[in-house]
Design a protein around this motif. Structure first.
Motif, PDB file in Angstrom:
ATOM      1  N   TYR A 166       2.468   2.390  -2.648  1.00 59.80           N
ATOM      2  CA  TYR A 166       3.456   2.314  -3.718  1.00 59.80           C
ATOM      3  C   TYR A 166       2.773   2.024  -5.048  1.00 59.80           C
ATOM      4  N   GLN A 167       3.359   2.532  -6.115  1.00 61.53           N
ATOM      5  CA  GLN A 167       2.943   2.134  -7.466  1.00 61.53           C
ATOM      6  C   GLN A 167       3.879   1.024  -7.911  1.00 61.53           C
ATOM      7  N   LEU A 168       3.320  -0.110  -8.256  1.00 54.43           N
ATOM      8  CA  LEU A 168       4.110  -1.292  -8.575  1.00 54.43           C
ATOM      9  C   LEU A 168       4.035  -1.583 -10.069  1.00 54.43           C
ATOM     10  N   PHE A 169       5.223  -1.844 -10.669  1.00 58.38           N
ATOM     11  CA  PHE A 169       5.297  -2.144 -12.094  1.00 58.38           C
ATOM     12  C   PHE A 169       6.280  -3.275 -12.324  1.00 58.38           C
TER      13      PHE A 169
ATOM     14  N   GLU B 161       0.831  -1.195   0.000  1.00 60.63           N
ATOM     15  CA  GLU B 161       0.000   0.000   0.000  1.00 60.63           C
ATOM     16  C   GLU B 161       0.873   1.255   0.000  1.00 60.63           C
TER      17      GLU B 161
ATOM     18  N   PRO C 154       1.652  -2.858 -15.148  1.00 53.15           N
ATOM     19  CA  PRO C 154       1.243  -2.804 -13.738  1.00 53.15           C
ATOM     20  C   PRO C 154       1.432  -4.165 -13.069  1.00 53.15           C
TER      21      PRO C 154
ATOM     22  N   ALA D   2      -0.800  -5.723  -6.401  1.00 54.27           N
ATOM     23  CA  ALA D   2      -0.224  -5.537  -5.074  1.00 54.27           C
ATOM     24  C   ALA D   2      -0.374  -6.768  -4.189  1.00 54.27           C
TER      25      ALA D   2
END
Length: 375
Positions: free
Chosen positions: A6-9, A4, A18, A21
């Motif tokens: 964070y932008q995850l890639f 939570e 993307p 999470a």
């Protein structure tokens, strides 16, 4: 910790995608510790695959921007500052400057400024050798350097040998006391590093503040006049080289049996005749190959030239060919110090140097082998 905040890639060669999470563990420093379907490399594994990691790039945005690794856990977004226009075969910088292809390099289209550091391999055959011997400007400079390159080692070997031999003859006299002390003092110039003595001699030859002009009362521009600069190099090399000749001549003289000299004296030979007809031939048998080796060393004595004169002085309008350059210094300048470094031409000059040294050494060793007949 969850993902939570964070932008995850996931980064691939196609771009960023993307990453869900769910199941992702994020460490306190913001790096991912675990992700479903992926294995996170530890530090040792990342170091073992460093080349692969450094070569990996994730394209993002427009105009060739990409994410590149900075460390094992950090990355940056980079954008190329130069692009290639394949249709027109030109390189274009971010500022709009254009570089055209020429002789294995990209040169400014307007002819102003240095070439790009990026180039390509191009087979030129024997063109570099042809340039050395056929280009009028280059050939004149090459011939000038070559003549000095022959004179410098010849004069250096002759002067250092004569001085070293005379001192060895002097200190070989059994009547002289304290020879051990004198011999120790005489080899000091040989024991000091050339990187120190070369710079010291260059300072002493300074026209305004140098010790040479101060002591002698002269006002010679030692490093600014071509012939004075050559004389300065020979004087410096005499100081650096005579202890070596002194050592080898001392050893050779001590190995000559006294019976030979006594036989010459019985036959009526005086000191000069004994030296010329008996001592010198036997001495040359021992030191002949070393004289050849000394010639080969001075033929490529890059360090002395570079420290004392840097190849100068240079003629007006020609910063490529110096009046005290040896071929090895000339090749170094072509490769690294000229306005447009030319590794290929410098390599051709180096091959010519190798052939010249080989030919001269062959003749020298043939002559020294003939001296064996003295025995």
């Amino acid at each position: 910790m969850t993902a939570e905040g964070y932008q995850l890639f996931v980064g691939t060669e196609e771009g960023l995608e993307p990453l869900a999470a769910e199941g992702v563990e994020v460490r306190g420093n913001g790096t991912i510790g675990a992700a479903p379907g992926y294995r996170v490399l530890n530090l040792l594994e990342a170091n073992q695959r460093a080349q692969e990691v450094q070569a990996f790039a994730v394209p993002v945005g427009e105009e060739g921007a990409a994410v590149k690794p900075a460390t094992t856990s950090q990355a940056f977004v980079g954008q190329p500052t130069i692009s290639y226009d394949e249709e027109n075969d030109v390189m274009v910088t971010a500022e709009g400057e254009r570089y055209v292809a020429q002789d294995g390099n990209f040169v400014p289209e307007d002819g102003q400024g240095p070439v790009l550091p990026a180039g390509w391999t191009e087979n030129v055959g024997f063109d570099n050798f042809a340039t050395i011997f056929t280009d009028p400007t280059f050939r004149g400079g090459f011939l000038k350097i070559f003549l000095w390159n022959l004179a410098f080692p010849l004069l250096s070997v002759a002067s250092t040998f004569v001085l070293g031999m005379l001192l060895a003859l002097l200190f070989n006299d059994p009547r002289l006391k304290g020879k051990g002390v004198y011999r120790s003092l005489l080899i000091l110039p040989y024991a000091l590093p050339i990187f120190v003595t070369g710079l010291v001699w260059a300072a002493m030859f300074n026209q305004q503040f140098g010790l040479i002009n101060e002591v002698t009362g002269l006002n010679i521009n030692w490093l600014g006049d071509p012939w004075a600069a050559r004389a300065a190099l020979l004087i410096t090399n005499l100081w650096l080289g005579f202890p070596y000749m002194f050592l080898i001549c001392t050893g050779a003289l001590q190995s000559i049996p006294n019976d030979v000299k006594e036989a010459a004296a019985v036959d009526g030979a005086g000191p000069v005749r004994t030296l010329v007809s008996v001592t010198m031939p036997l001495l040359l048998v021992a030191v002949g190959p070393l004289l050849v080796a000394s010639f080969a060393f001075n033929f490529n004595n890059f360090t002395l030239i570079y420290l004392v004169t840097r190849g100068g002085p240079f003629d007006a309008g020609n910063s490529l060919v110096g009046n005290t350059d040896l071929l090895i210094n000339f090749a170094y300048r072509l490769a690294l110090e000229s306005g447009q470094p030319n590794i290929g031409l410098a390599s051709a000059v180096s091959i010519v140097i190798f052939m010249l040294v080989g030919a001269i050494s062959y003749v020298g060793f043939r002559q020294s082998a003939a001296l064996e007949e003295v025995n």
